[in-house]
Write a protein that holds these residues in place. Sequence first.
Motif, PDB file in Angstrom:
ATOM      1  N   ASN A 103      26.705  -2.114  14.029  1.00  0.00           N
ATOM      2  CA  ASN A 103      25.510  -2.059  14.864  1.00  0.00           C
ATOM      3  C   ASN A 103      25.969  -1.937  16.314  1.00  0.00           C
ATOM      4  O   ASN A 103      26.481  -2.914  16.876  1.00  0.00           O
TER       5      ASN A 103
ATOM      6  N   ASP B 120      17.456  -5.772  18.708  1.00  0.00           N
ATOM      7  CA  ASP B 120      16.318  -4.857  18.694  1.00  0.00           C
ATOM      8  C   ASP B 120      15.983  -4.400  20.112  1.00  0.00           C
ATOM      9  O   ASP B 120      15.811  -3.211  20.363  1.00  0.00           O
ATOM     10  N   ARG B 121      15.906  -5.373  21.033  1.00  0.00           N
ATOM     11  CA  ARG B 121      15.597  -5.013  22.418  1.00  0.00           C
ATOM     12  C   ARG B 121      15.876  -6.181  23.354  1.00  0.00           C
ATOM     13  O   ARG B 121      15.993  -7.332  22.911  1.00  0.00           O
TER      14      ARG B 121
ATOM     15  N   GLN C 217      23.996  -9.898  20.941  1.00  0.00           N
ATOM     16  CA  GLN C 217      24.778  -9.543  19.759  1.00  0.00           C
ATOM     17  C   GLN C 217      26.269  -9.760  20.022  1.00  0.00           C
ATOM     18  O   GLN C 217      26.850  -9.108  20.879  1.00  0.00           O
TER      19      GLN C 217
ATOM     20  N   HIS D  80      23.995  -9.111  13.504  1.00  0.00           N
ATOM     21  CA  HIS D  80      22.635  -8.579  13.443  1.00  0.00           C
ATOM     22  C   HIS D  80      22.362  -7.706  14.661  1.00  0.00           C
ATOM     23  O   HIS D  80      22.688  -8.067  15.792  1.00  0.00           O
TER      24      HIS D  80
ATOM     25  N   GLY E 174      13.665  -8.451  16.709  1.00  0.00           N
ATOM     26  CA  GLY E 174      12.725  -7.633  15.945  1.00  0.00           C
ATOM     27  C   GLY E 174      11.421  -8.343  15.657  1.00  0.00           C
ATOM     28  O   GLY E 174      10.582  -7.849  14.902  1.00  0.00           O
TER      29      GLY E 174
END
Length: 316
Positions: free
Chosen positions: A22, A264-265, A255, A261, A227
Amino acid sequence: MSDTAPIQPRVRHPEKAHKPDNPIKRKPSWIRVKAPVSKTYHETKELMRDLNLTTVCEEAACPNIGECWAKKHATMMIMGEICTRACAFCNVSTGKPNALDPFEPFNVAKAVKTMGLEHVVITSVDRDDLADGGAQHFAEVIQAIREATPNTTIEILTPDFLKKDGALEVVVAAKPDVFNHNLETVPKLYPSVRPGARYFHSLRLLQRVKEIDPGMFTKSGLMVGLGEERDEVLQVMDDMRVADIDFITIGQYLQPTIKHHALDRFVTPEEFAAYERQAYNKGFLMVSSSPLTRSSHHAGEDFAKLRAARDKALSK
């Protein structure tokens, strides 16, 4: 030529090695921090090494380590540095833990006294391998600090003691001033973010603390940017208030590696400020909500505010 094979370094996150990468997003300007360089930072680090103590500041790669250690604030992580869980967000090592160190309670208390701490935060790895999840060890650390520095207030950040009957009661009986256990995220994300835990068990754990000792402060925290939706965060706030939780912290998920994981933002400072207003409106005595908020960041100052807020509420 030696026939002995070279010793392979232990993989920090073996369970994540085969997961897809990721990519790590570039941090916005509001979330960057200065590298730790102060003299007091290095003195704090040396003290932790001299007493063979582990800090969550280092193990979890906390972005506030420079600021906190410069002020001689360190969150000590007991029961070793290897966790039996494999949460997708966490940078703490996963694997088979070592035996408990019987001298750790004494060494933690010595560090608290040496640093002259008025407030200390004690956390731990998950120890599913122990019959009581490490509850008695928590109690012994609290007792050792009380004996060494009776005026120091103690905040604990515990595992969930899942399937460890009677463990919670042992810890609460040791009388910490603040009992913290983080819910971490919204229920729908538990299978991917916190697969070894159960949302309603964690919520019930904190509710049970209040039932056993109504005077004990309870605290819990959330990461955002994983998320979740805004309405889901507000629902978690409502769940926390039903459980009579006093203090909520909300911070940005960062992260740790490409195997963790996905982020997301980045949640904006304005959104964090809105969460803070909404949390106070829902009845929390204390709220800390910002991109760099972490469970133990400014814990001493926040505890003083928390106590004052309760005194004010009781005087009405």
